[in-house]
Design a protein around this motif. Sequence first.
Motif, PDB file in Angstrom:
ATOM      1  N   LYS A  63       0.830  -1.209   0.000  1.00  9.71           N
ATOM      2  CA  LYS A  63       0.000   0.000   0.000  1.00  9.71           C
ATOM      3  C   LYS A  63       0.865   1.261   0.000  1.00  9.71           C
ATOM      4  O   LYS A  63       0.564   2.234  -0.702  1.00  9.71           O
ATOM      5  CB  LYS A  63      -0.921   0.013   1.230  1.00  9.71           C
ATOM      6  N   TYR A  64       1.943   1.249   0.774  1.00  9.75           N
ATOM      7  CA  TYR A  64       2.802   2.428   0.856  1.00  9.75           C
ATOM      8  C   TYR A  64       3.397   2.763  -0.517  1.00  9.75           C
ATOM      9  O   TYR A  64       3.352   3.927  -0.954  1.00  9.75           O
ATOM     10  CB  TYR A  64       3.925   2.197   1.871  1.00  9.75           C
ATOM     11  N   SER A  66       2.294   1.879  -3.429  1.00  9.19           N
ATOM     12  CA  SER A  66       1.224   2.225  -4.370  1.00  9.19           C
ATOM     13  C   SER A  66       0.752   3.665  -4.211  1.00  9.19           C
ATOM     14  O   SER A  66       0.325   4.292  -5.186  1.00  9.19           O
ATOM     15  CB  SER A  66       0.032   1.282  -4.168  1.00  9.19           C
ATOM     16  N   THR A  67       0.813   4.180  -2.999  1.00 11.49           N
ATOM     17  CA  THR A  67       0.253   5.507  -2.714  1.00 11.49           C
ATOM     18  C   THR A  67       1.315   6.606  -2.685  1.00 11.49           C
ATOM     19  O   THR A  67       1.015   7.737  -2.311  1.00 11.49           O
ATOM     20  CB  THR A  67      -0.506   5.494  -1.374  1.00 11.49           C
ATOM     21  N   HIS A  68       2.539   6.278  -3.102  1.00 10.15           N
ATOM     22  CA  HIS A  68       3.599   7.288  -3.162  1.00 10.15           C
ATOM     23  C   HIS A  68       4.251   7.296  -4.544  1.00 10.15           C
ATOM     24  O   HIS A  68       5.413   6.906  -4.709  1.00 10.15           O
ATOM     25  CB  HIS A  68       4.648   7.030  -2.061  1.00 10.15           C
ATOM     26  N   GLY A 360      -4.347   1.079  -3.903  1.00 15.10           N
ATOM     27  CA  GLY A 360      -4.745   2.466  -3.712  1.00 15.10           C
ATOM     28  C   GLY A 360      -3.850   3.387  -4.525  1.00 15.10           C
ATOM     29  O   GLY A 360      -3.047   2.952  -5.341  1.00 15.10           O
ATOM     30  N   GLY A 361      -3.967   4.686  -4.309  1.00 14.62           N
ATOM     31  CA  GLY A 361      -3.156   5.627  -5.074  1.00 14.62           C
ATOM     32  C   GLY A 361      -3.688   5.827  -6.477  1.00 14.62           C
ATOM     33  O   GLY A 361      -4.798   5.393  -6.812  1.00 14.62           O
TER      34      GLY A 361
END
Length: 416
Positions: A63-64, A66-68, A360-361
């Motif tokens: 998730k980290y 994907s969202t950065h 996400g992202g």
Amino acid sequence: MPCPHLPEGFDFTDPDLLQARIPHPEFAQMRQTAPVWWCPQPAGVSGFDDEGYWVVTRHADVKYVSTHPELFSSHTNTAVIRFNESISRDQIEVQKLIMLNMDPPEHTRVRQIVQRGFTPRAVRSLEQALRNRARSIVETALAAADEDGSFDFVTNIAVELPLQAIAELIGVPQEDRAKIFDWSNKMAAYDDPEYAITEEAGTEAAMEIVSYSMNLAAARKECPAKDIVSQLVAAEGEGNLSSDEFGFFVILLAVAGNETTRNAISHGMHAFLTHPDQWELYKRERPETTAEEIVRWATPVVSFQRTAAQDTELGGQQIKKGDRVGLFYSSANNDPEVFESPESFDISRDPNPHLGFGGGGPHFCLGKSLAVMEINLIFNAIADVLPDLRLVGDPRRLRSAWLNGIKQLQVGTAKR
């Protein structure tokens, strides 16, 4: 860092491995001992001139990344973690025209245009037509079954609704859907020798889709209709896609929308038939949570990749600018820190924060609501028409470096 639990040369993107199985035991080891682990690769084996990639296995870390997008780029080396070793860098560069392989702000511009076709209203407008098609697909499969009631679930049921949904969405005549199916297969199945698809044939298939779609876009620009193509390419003053941008968007639909939903449906049927208690529960109650659990269980895309845009740290590891980072959704979706009894197929699972539609992202799946609708509609139709469906043979898996694909699933039923 070395990992003593894996044999030398073990590679999570080895297509022979993924043809045999999803490496869940190895993922579990990684999550516990080395959640961000360097996997060495011979230079060029994946189409990239480097020495390997980072394997990211925990839900939180996937998730980290994907969202950065400012730290981890989809554009630099594309999101595909392993191509055929014969691919040229020029061929990889062409892939960057697909939205999946863009970074903001260009990705933001294109996504804002194409999401017009995936508004709740747009998706709802397809529901009744797709409901009718789902019923017809299942009834046709039953009528075409062999004398003993057996048939291949993949070709007779799973492939049809996603293809017809794409055709419905963008106005492709139904009689052309077999072409889209054939072209998308060639693009996605180059690792499987049974299909004898070369990298060149895959590229040619991609160009066929682009050419077909550009002609469709040109026709709508000349004479707009009340369909999504006209909204995307002929909208005045709202921003629109060029004909070639539309062509590459259809490539994304053909693979991301067709291959993934098809495989989710195939894995979902296999899961039901190997977990008969869940099939009985589904037929009785039709829980709204079913489609999400099917996607978690199947995780049709095993992994995508990003490339570090700068030196950074992830999971206690120093990631250098230019390093490729593999996001293993199949592992994240079985992370016991997030899912209770992740090894259980439970269609009542709620909440279900799986990453089967992405972490996400900016690249979260644009067509999620359409995919969920398709899965719900087809299984409702199967439960109504083929409630006594049974497994006849083991699934035959696709040889692929990043897709969790089923080529054939023989099932049977009592013919009526």
